[in-house]
Motif scaffolding. Structure first.
Motif, PDB file in Angstrom:
ATOM      1  N   LEU A  19     -12.637  23.939  47.457  1.00 19.27           N
ATOM      2  CA  LEU A  19     -14.066  23.619  47.382  1.00 19.27           C
ATOM      3  C   LEU A  19     -14.318  22.438  46.445  1.00 19.27           C
ATOM      4  O   LEU A  19     -14.329  21.302  46.864  1.00 19.27           O
ATOM      5  N   LYS A  20     -14.505  22.680  45.163  1.00 22.17           N
ATOM      6  CA  LYS A  20     -14.901  21.636  44.215  1.00 22.17           C
ATOM      7  C   LYS A  20     -13.797  21.387  43.184  1.00 22.17           C
ATOM      8  O   LYS A  20     -12.947  22.238  42.944  1.00 22.17           O
ATOM      9  N   CYS A  21     -13.861  20.212  42.550  1.00 23.98           N
ATOM     10  CA  CYS A  21     -12.900  19.833  41.522  1.00 23.98           C
ATOM     11  C   CYS A  21     -13.636  19.441  40.251  1.00 23.98           C
ATOM     12  O   CYS A  21     -14.621  18.706  40.299  1.00 23.98           O
ATOM     13  N   THR A  22     -13.160  19.929  39.110  1.00 22.05           N
ATOM     14  CA  THR A  22     -13.684  19.560  37.800  1.00 22.05           C
ATOM     15  C   THR A  22     -12.541  18.992  36.970  1.00 22.05           C
ATOM     16  O   THR A  22     -11.474  19.599  36.879  1.00 22.05           O
ATOM     17  N   SER A  23     -12.746  17.841  36.365  1.00 23.84           N
ATOM     18  CA  SER A  23     -11.747  17.244  35.482  1.00 23.84           C
ATOM     19  C   SER A  23     -12.116  17.542  34.036  1.00 23.84           C
ATOM     20  O   SER A  23     -13.261  17.325  33.631  1.00 23.84           O
ATOM     21  N   VAL A  24     -11.156  18.037  33.261  1.00 25.97           N
ATOM     22  CA  VAL A  24     -11.439  18.349  31.866  1.00 25.97           C
ATOM     23  C   VAL A  24     -11.403  17.060  31.051  1.00 25.97           C
ATOM     24  O   VAL A  24     -10.564  16.189  31.297  1.00 25.97           O
ATOM     25  N   PRO A  25     -12.310  16.898  30.101  1.00 27.01           N
ATOM     26  CA  PRO A  25     -12.313  15.689  29.265  1.00 27.01           C
ATOM     27  C   PRO A  25     -11.008  15.559  28.471  1.00 27.01           C
ATOM     28  O   PRO A  25     -10.441  16.552  28.034  1.00 27.01           O
ATOM     29  N   GLY A  26     -10.544  14.345  28.326  1.00 27.82           N
ATOM     30  CA  GLY A  26      -9.345  14.109  27.536  1.00 27.82           C
ATOM     31  C   GLY A  26      -8.062  14.135  28.319  1.00 27.82           C
ATOM     32  O   GLY A  26      -6.996  13.791  27.798  1.00 27.82           O
ATOM     33  N   GLY A  27      -8.136  14.560  29.601  1.00 24.99           N
ATOM     34  CA  GLY A  27      -6.940  14.604  30.424  1.00 24.99           C
ATOM     35  C   GLY A  27      -5.952  15.644  29.937  1.00 24.99           C
ATOM     36  O   GLY A  27      -6.312  16.619  29.283  1.00 24.99           O
ATOM     37  N   GLY A  28      -4.684  15.439  30.223  1.00 29.01           N
ATOM     38  CA  GLY A  28      -3.668  16.414  29.856  1.00 29.01           C
ATOM     39  C   GLY A  28      -3.567  17.527  30.868  1.00 29.01           C
ATOM     40  O   GLY A  28      -4.472  17.744  31.678  1.00 29.01           O
ATOM     41  N   SER A  29      -2.467  18.252  30.832  1.00 26.35           N
ATOM     42  CA  SER A  29      -2.260  19.375  31.744  1.00 26.35           C
ATOM     43  C   SER A  29      -3.050  20.586  31.272  1.00 26.35           C
ATOM     44  O   SER A  29      -3.114  20.880  30.077  1.00 26.35           O
ATOM     45  N   VAL A  30      -3.676  21.299  32.201  1.00 23.04           N
ATOM     46  CA  VAL A  30      -4.356  22.554  31.877  1.00 23.04           C
ATOM     47  C   VAL A  30      -3.304  23.652  31.847  1.00 23.04           C
ATOM     48  O   VAL A  30      -2.629  23.911  32.848  1.00 23.04           O
ATOM     49  N   VAL A  31      -3.117  24.306  30.697  1.00 26.32           N
ATOM     50  CA  VAL A  31      -2.018  25.251  30.524  1.00 26.32           C
ATOM     51  C   VAL A  31      -2.474  26.706  30.437  1.00 26.32           C
ATOM     52  O   VAL A  31      -1.641  27.611  30.361  1.00 26.32           O
ATOM     53  N   SER A  32      -3.780  26.943  30.449  1.00 27.64           N
ATOM     54  CA  SER A  32      -4.271  28.318  30.358  1.00 27.64           C
ATOM     55  C   SER A  32      -5.669  28.404  30.948  1.00 27.64           C
ATOM     56  O   SER A  32      -6.505  27.520  30.709  1.00 27.64           O
ATOM     57  N   LEU A  33      -5.915  29.452  31.737  1.00 32.32           N
ATOM     58  CA  LEU A  33      -7.238  29.754  32.266  1.00 32.32           C
ATOM     59  C   LEU A  33      -7.561  31.219  31.995  1.00 32.32           C
ATOM     60  O   LEU A  33      -6.684  32.079  32.068  1.00 32.32           O
ATOM     61  N   ALA A  34      -8.814  31.501  31.670  1.00 31.88           N
ATOM     62  CA  ALA A  34      -9.281  32.872  31.498  1.00 31.88           C
ATOM     63  C   ALA A  34     -10.733  32.941  31.935  1.00 31.88           C
ATOM     64  O   ALA A  34     -11.509  32.014  31.679  1.00 31.88           O
ATOM     65  N   VAL A  35     -11.095  34.036  32.600  1.00 38.17           N
ATOM     66  CA  VAL A  35     -12.454  34.215  33.111  1.00 38.17           C
ATOM     67  C   VAL A  35     -13.054  35.466  32.494  1.00 38.17           C
ATOM     68  O   VAL A  35     -12.373  36.481  32.323  1.00 38.17           O
ATOM     69  N   LYS A  36     -14.342  35.378  32.155  1.00 38.57           N
ATOM     70  CA  LYS A  36     -15.080  36.531  31.647  1.00 38.57           C
ATOM     71  C   LYS A  36     -16.398  36.651  32.372  1.00 38.57           C
ATOM     72  O   LYS A  36     -17.160  35.688  32.473  1.00 38.57           O
ATOM     73  N   ALA A  37     -16.654  37.846  32.904  1.00 43.03           N
ATOM     74  CA  ALA A  37     -17.949  38.108  33.521  1.00 43.03           C
ATOM     75  C   ALA A  37     -19.003  38.119  32.432  1.00 43.03           C
ATOM     76  O   ALA A  37     -18.769  38.594  31.312  1.00 43.03           O
ATOM     77  N   GLY A  38     -20.173  37.578  32.718  1.00 43.47           N
ATOM     78  CA  GLY A  38     -21.211  37.514  31.699  1.00 43.47           C
ATOM     79  C   GLY A  38     -22.574  37.277  32.293  1.00 43.47           C
ATOM     80  O   GLY A  38     -22.728  37.068  33.492  1.00 43.47           O
ATOM     81  N   HIS A  39     -23.580  37.331  31.426  1.00 46.24           N
ATOM     82  CA  HIS A  39     -24.965  37.091  31.828  1.00 46.24           C
ATOM     83  C   HIS A  39     -25.530  36.014  30.901  1.00 46.24           C
ATOM     84  O   HIS A  39     -25.339  36.077  29.688  1.00 46.24           O
ATOM     85  N   PRO A  40     -26.192  35.002  31.416  1.00 46.83           N
ATOM     86  CA  PRO A  40     -26.652  34.856  32.799  1.00 46.83           C
ATOM     87  C   PRO A  40     -25.606  34.329  33.779  1.00 46.83           C
ATOM     88  O   PRO A  40     -25.828  34.339  34.971  1.00 46.83           O
ATOM     89  N   SER A  41     -24.452  33.867  33.272  1.00 47.31           N
ATOM     90  CA  SER A  41     -23.418  33.375  34.175  1.00 47.31           C
ATOM     91  C   SER A  41     -22.053  33.701  33.615  1.00 47.31           C
ATOM     92  O   SER A  41     -21.885  33.818  32.391  1.00 47.31           O
TER      93      SER A  41
END
Length: 252
Positions: free
Chosen positions: A120-142
């Motif tokens: 679907l969509k692509c987001t580039s993280v500022p500063g470049g570099g390899s993304v080495v960790s992802l974590a998701v947390k359910a929350g409100h409002p998002s």
């Protein structure tokens, strides 16, 4: 209780030879092997169906696998981009977040019945570099997504459907290493956005992401801390380093 949401007595091991192996923790034996044409670099169980996993390889290809047979699922294949580094499902399991070694995070839709994948969509993280960790947390409002990169930056995004909106960032000594960062779910729900991360200098930091600064520093390791994980009630923090040392920290 501090293990990821996988089958309670099973865990996955990815291998550079193009296979991923499902192990039984009870007896320490491999009970299933799935194969790929290229080295696998990230694996995730489908949270709503633990008989299915999604694996990414160094060519940027995502593929779903049936764990009963070890075979790829028909139609469950999507090319993302570059070598994939991390996979993480969103709160409702219909969106998979996939990062690569170019500092990009892709949203991928996942059909709950067939595991058909669509970029679907692509987001580039500022500063470049390899993304080495992802974590998701359910929350409100998002919901929130946490991403660590080899540029010594940790980012927190709001998840809006299949789009990421950057809300906070902080710096940590990662030194280009694959160091994991995680949310503190209970503390975040009660007081704000708190995370825990390992560091290349052997310390473990607790960050208040709302303020963008460290609020606690734990010292006990003598080499880079790669892994951190919290117990279900956050009374225990487990950290592991590059020498194989594991420390269990108790909350006072």
């Amino acid at each position: 209780p501090w293990l990821p949401p996988y089958p309670p007595k099973q865990w996955y091991q990815r291998r550079v030879r193009g296979t991923a192996r499902l192990w039984s923790c009870d007896v320490g034996t491999c009970i299933r092997t799935v194969s790929s044409s290229y080295p696998l670099t990230a694996v995730r169980f489908q949270p709503m169906n633990n008989n299915v996993c999604v694996a990414g390889d160094e060519e940027g290809i995502l593929r779903g696998y049936n764990l009963s047979t070890g075979k790829p699922l028909s139609g469950s294949r999507e090319r993302v981009s570059n070598s994939l580094t991390c996979l993480e499902f969103g709160p409702n399991s219909s969106i998979l977040w996939a990062s690569n070694n170019k500092g990009q995070i892709y949203s991928v839709s996942v059909n709950m019945l067939t595991c058909q994948l669509k970029r679907l969509k692509c987001t580039s993280v500022p500063g470049g570099g390899s993304v080495v960790s992802l974590a998701v947390k359910a929350g409100h409002p998002s919901p929130l997504l946490l991403a660590s990169s080899t540029s010594d930056l940790i980012f927190m995004f709001n998840i809006h459907k299949d789009v990421l909106l950057l809300v906070r960032k902080c710096s940590a000594k990662l030194n280009g290493l694959p160091i994991r960062s995680v949310f503190c779910p209970i503390a975040t729900a009660q007081q704000g956005a708190f995370i825990v991360t390992g560091c290349a200098d052997g310390s473990v930091l607790v960050f208040d992401m709302e303020k963008g600064k460290a609020v606690n520093k734990l010292q006990g390791h003598s080499c880079p801390v790669y892994g951190v994980c919290l117990s279900y009630d956050e009374s225990l923090l487990i950290s592991s380093d590059s020498s194989g040392t594991v420390i269990v920290w108790r909350k006072r």
